[in-house]
Design a protein around this motif. Structure first.
Motif, PDB file in Angstrom:
ATOM      1  N   TYR A   1      38.983  38.195  38.394  1.00 15.15           N
ATOM      2  CA  TYR A   1      37.994  38.846  39.275  1.00 15.15           C
ATOM      3  C   TYR A   1      38.617  40.048  39.985  1.00 15.15           C
ATOM      4  O   TYR A   1      38.026  41.134  40.036  1.00 15.15           O
ATOM      5  CB  TYR A   1      37.472  37.843  40.288  1.00 15.15           C
TER       6      TYR A   1
ATOM      7  N   ARG B   1      39.256  42.843  37.329  1.00 13.10           N
ATOM      8  CA  ARG B   1      38.077  43.449  36.714  1.00 13.10           C
ATOM      9  C   ARG B   1      37.183  44.158  37.714  1.00 13.10           C
ATOM     10  O   ARG B   1      36.624  45.226  37.408  1.00 13.10           O
ATOM     11  CB  ARG B   1      37.275  42.360  35.987  1.00 13.10           C
ATOM     12  N   HIS B   2      37.029  43.610  38.887  1.00  9.83           N
ATOM     13  CA  HIS B   2      36.038  44.140  39.824  1.00  9.83           C
ATOM     14  C   HIS B   2      36.653  44.831  41.044  1.00  9.83           C
ATOM     15  O   HIS B   2      35.909  45.429  41.820  1.00  9.83           O
ATOM     16  CB  HIS B   2      35.122  43.008  40.301  1.00  9.83           C
ATOM     17  N   ARG B   3      37.958  44.695  41.236  1.00 10.22           N
ATOM     18  CA  ARG B   3      38.588  45.361  42.378  1.00 10.22           C
ATOM     19  C   ARG B   3      39.595  46.416  41.936  1.00 10.22           C
ATOM     20  O   ARG B   3      39.473  47.593  42.262  1.00 10.22           O
ATOM     21  CB  ARG B   3      39.273  44.322  43.284  1.00 10.22           C
TER      22      ARG B   3
ATOM     23  N   SER C   1      40.231  47.618  38.919  1.00 15.55           N
ATOM     24  CA  SER C   1      39.731  48.613  37.972  1.00 15.55           C
ATOM     25  C   SER C   1      38.991  49.738  38.685  1.00 15.55           C
ATOM     26  O   SER C   1      39.033  50.895  38.253  1.00 15.55           O
ATOM     27  CB  SER C   1      38.825  47.942  36.945  1.00 15.55           C
ATOM     28  N   VAL C   2      38.292  49.418  39.804  1.00  7.89           N
ATOM     29  CA  VAL C   2      37.605  50.459  40.565  1.00  7.89           C
ATOM     30  C   VAL C   2      38.611  51.407  41.205  1.00  7.89           C
ATOM     31  O   VAL C   2      38.457  52.632  41.167  1.00  7.89           O
ATOM     32  CB  VAL C   2      36.688  49.819  41.628  1.00  7.89           C
TER      33      VAL C   2
END
Length: 313
Positions: free
Chosen positions: A293, A296-298, A300-301
């Protein structure tokens, strides 16, 4: 000069029309490879080559078969794989079997084989209680000293003492066993290919030698031993001892128990290692979704973010 210009014009016209380029003028004849194939051979030569190949393959096969037939190593057997209860990924040792295996070692094996890397304190919490381990240690007579008079003396064993050796030195061991040196059993399971399968097969594999095989005096035939001739007499048989817990002391049961004991002796961290592995698998099972998580969602941004500097006007 005019011919070269005409050829170049023809190639450019072919490319503009989408067709294949015009063939360039030949620069001379190319040499033809002079290859000899089977199609060009006469019938007699073909038969001769076929016969030679068949004879070569047959001779090689016959030589291999004869080498295998006269090789005495084929009489040596590889130990089969037995379904040990502790071979599972999350399976522990049978500690009742470890306790019985120590009894087998003490009453049978310790007469010739040593276990110099195992102390009485190692038995506590594994196969015996502290009081039982102390009693076992006190049964042994340990050479200690020197005392105040400079002399060596014997005393009852303590928990910190290692298992007593049956012989004072290797020379005495060889003299008592017709020149053969009994190996130390502390790590014998890890030191032999096949582990406890090999030890179990060796203990239960004594038999009469086959026809044509003769052994000198003092040797015994065992197909699982390298060379098939072993200096150790058959050490176990049915009802050679009586277990404290009432388990029937058959040959296979005795061999199984002593192999389990030797596995623990060679790998005392066996159960702890598997317990730690199970804990790590549980922890990683909880951490991996969290790591995915965050990645992928922190992360990668943040990683794909573009920072542009705009100087003030």
């Amino acid at each position: 000069m005019a011919a070269a210009a005409a050829a170049a014009a023809a190639r450019s016209l072919a490319r503009s029309r989408g067709g294949p380029p015009a063939a360039s003028p030949a620069r001379g004849p190319r040499p033809r490879a002079n290859l000899t194939s089977l199609a060009g051979l006469s019938r007699g030569k073909k038969v001769a080559l076929t016969t030679l190949g068949v004879l070569t393959a047959g001779g090689a096969g016959l030589a291999l078969a004869l080498h295998t037939a006269v090789n005495a190593g084929e009489l040596e057997l590889h130990p089969p794989n037995f379904p040990w209860s502790h071979h599972g990924m999350l399976s522990s040792l049978d500690h009742s079997s470890v306790r019985r295996g120590y009894q087998v070692y003490k009453q049978v094996c310790s007469a010739c084989h040593s276990m110099e890397y195992l102390a009485f304190r190692n038995l506590i919490g594994v196969s015996h209680t502290e009081a039982e381990a102390k009693a076992l240690a006190e049964e042994a007579e340990v050479l200690d000293g020197p005392n105040e008079d400079g002399e060596m003396f014997t005393r009852p064993g303590k928990l910190s003492d290692y298992f007593p050796k049956p012989y004072p030195n290797p020379e005495a061991a060889r003299a008592a066993n017709n020149g053969a040196l009994p190996p130390d059993l502390s790590y014998i399971v890890n030191a032999r290919h096949g582990g406890e399968d090999y030890v179990f097969s060796l203990l239960t594999g004594y038999c009469d030698p086959p026809g044509g095989v003769s052994l000198r005096e003092g040797l015994y035939y065992n197909p699982f031993f390298p060379g098939e001739a072993i200096g150790m007499a058959p050490p176990i048989y049915n009802e050679i001892l009586e277990y404290e817990d009432g388990t029937p002391a058959t040959m296979s049961q005795i061999a199984k128990d002593v192999c389990t004991f030797l596995r623990w002796a060679a790998e005392p961290e066996h159960d702890h290692r598997k317990r730690m592995g199970l804990k790590m698998m549980l922890i990683m099972g909880m951490l991996l979704p969290l790591i995915y998580y965050l990645k992928r969602h922190r992360w990668s941004v943040l990683k794909s973010r573009k920072i542009a500097y705009r100087p003030p006007k």
